[in-house]
Design a protein around this motif. Sequence first.
Motif, PDB file in Angstrom:
ATOM      1  N   ILE A  97      12.410  34.612  -3.404  1.00 14.97           N
ATOM      2  CA  ILE A  97      12.756  34.082  -2.003  1.00 14.97           C
ATOM      3  C   ILE A  97      13.566  32.840  -2.103  1.00 14.97           C
ATOM      4  N   ARG A  98      14.823  33.016  -1.890  1.00 18.74           N
ATOM      5  CA  ARG A  98      15.871  32.000  -2.263  1.00 18.74           C
ATOM      6  C   ARG A  98      15.892  30.905  -1.013  1.00 18.74           C
ATOM      7  N   PRO A 106      15.130  27.018  -9.586  1.00 21.31           N
ATOM      8  CA  PRO A 106      14.350  28.143  -9.647  1.00 21.31           C
ATOM      9  C   PRO A 106      13.108  27.789 -10.120  1.00 21.31           C
ATOM     10  N   LEU A 107      12.020  28.501  -9.389  1.00 18.48           N
ATOM     11  CA  LEU A 107      10.765  28.226  -9.965  1.00 18.48           C
ATOM     12  C   LEU A 107       9.931  29.439  -9.909  1.00 18.48           C
ATOM     13  N   LEU A 108       9.275  29.893 -11.024  1.00 16.44           N
ATOM     14  CA  LEU A 108       8.608  30.987 -11.134  1.00 16.44           C
ATOM     15  C   LEU A 108       6.911  30.616 -10.877  1.00 16.44           C
ATOM     16  N   MET A 109       6.294  31.104  -9.829  1.00 11.97           N
ATOM     17  CA  MET A 109       5.081  30.994  -9.798  1.00 11.97           C
ATOM     18  C   MET A 109       4.196  32.080 -10.090  1.00 11.97           C
ATOM     19  N   PHE A 141      13.293  24.743  -3.727  1.00 10.76           N
ATOM     20  CA  PHE A 141      13.126  25.842  -4.664  1.00 10.76           C
ATOM     21  C   PHE A 141      13.569  27.085  -4.645  1.00 10.76           C
ATOM     22  N   HIS A 142      14.081  27.701  -5.188  1.00  8.35           N
ATOM     23  CA  HIS A 142      14.061  29.210  -5.060  1.00  8.35           C
ATOM     24  C   HIS A 142      12.862  29.716  -5.859  1.00  8.35           C
ATOM     25  N   LEU A 143      12.213  30.554  -5.282  1.00  5.17           N
ATOM     26  CA  LEU A 143      10.809  31.009  -5.707  1.00  5.17           C
ATOM     27  C   LEU A 143      10.855  32.408  -6.414  1.00  5.17           C
ATOM     28  N   GLY A 184      12.036  26.291 -13.696  1.00  6.38           N
ATOM     29  CA  GLY A 184      10.641  25.547 -13.745  1.00  6.38           C
ATOM     30  C   GLY A 184       9.303  26.623 -13.550  1.00  6.38           C
ATOM     31  N   VAL A 185       8.474  26.410 -14.012  1.00  3.62           N
ATOM     32  CA  VAL A 185       7.252  27.491 -13.971  1.00  3.62           C
ATOM     33  C   VAL A 185       6.050  26.811 -13.441  1.00  3.62           C
ATOM     34  N   GLN A 186       5.327  27.660 -12.764  1.00  2.00           N
ATOM     35  CA  GLN A 186       3.930  26.782 -12.319  1.00  2.00           C
ATOM     36  C   GLN A 186       2.857  27.831 -12.386  1.00  2.00           C
TER      37      GLN A 186
END
Length: 406
Positions: A97-98, A106-109, A141-143, A184-186
């Motif tokens: 989801i941009r 960019p964030l990887l959840m 964030f781009h998710l 980033g990562v979450q």
Amino acid sequence: MTSVNPSSAPSDDSVHPFRLHIPQEELTDLHERLDRTRWPDELPGVGWEYGVPRGYLRELVRYWRHEYDWRAAEARLNTWPQFTTTIDGALIHFAHIRSPEPDATPLLMTHGWPGSFVEFTEVVGPLTDPRAHGCDPANAFHLVLPSIPGFGLSGPTPETGWEFRRVAGAFAELMRRLGHQRYGVQGGDWGAAISRELGRTLPDQVIGVHLNLLPNSGATHEPDARELDALSPHERKRTLASWERFQEWCRERQGYADVQSTRPQTLAYGLTDSPVGQLAWITEKFKEWTDSRDRPEDAVDRDVMLTNVMLYWLTGTAGSSARIYYERAHADYWGTPPGPSTAPTAVADFAHDNFIPLRHIADRTNNIVQWTEYDRGGHFAAMEQPDLLVDDVRRFFRKLRETPPR
């Protein structure tokens, strides 16, 4: 698409659009099974002490059968751009989801068990489009929201060995394929273990690790007077509370993990054949692990919880999702201390999560740059306290932008 069959997945590294659509006959089959439920007996007056109360579950099943609307949930999930790709022999499903903000981070959840990418329903909008939510667009964030291999739309996995370190490697490759060189990562639960591993092994690519659970950071033995004397009053109080909660966990709550770590295949037969069995197995955790009083719906939205259960039921991944416990428990590294991580790390501790993390333990193997303790919320932070989680994530990555680590 009903389920993902890795054996029929393309072997190349291309990314394929995915749209969720469950055939009506599968929903009809579910309804027929719910109508034919064979209910067990129950001791009077025991509440939740022996597991999910029959009266509560009967009402939840009635709602699931007659009022819950899968098609509405399906349509909502399909507003997110979704894709699949094959990595290390497994088909991986994810939403990408941009943000409308071109310079978004960019964030990887990553979710955990018994969760799914549905957990992030309420945080996607504020994180991707803060401007539309009255906040600073610099915090956009781009998710990337993957389904863990073996879970839901990324399952079942076709071979052994899918423990969290292998998952982290697959997700690193996923981010590379998407063109995210720095991100980033979450995560919480298994998502926390996977996120921390990404930061530990790829510090030049992962700009920051945000966790709402920090593995291996609680008290696992009774602290003696010497240990307690070395701590601040606040940390001393938390250490004693952490030890009490750990004992309660071992005494009352870890049975599911013992089963999934030893005999996930045996468990899978019951959960894959009985929707009420699958519902009870998951719903119990939404009661025990959340900031709830009498029922899970005190803490999480009932429809979202059922959508999460549906993803396990419709894909038949009760067993393959449980295997991540088995693979970790039988990995060569099982029982060894966690490797040190230099990645900037934030910990958001929600008061009613399973374990109480301790800062003096966390600092031994983590580069903690933000530590926040909340007096409410539990294990499913994105569902229970989305506003708090969003604010914590924004604050952490803003801090990294303003003061880049040396």
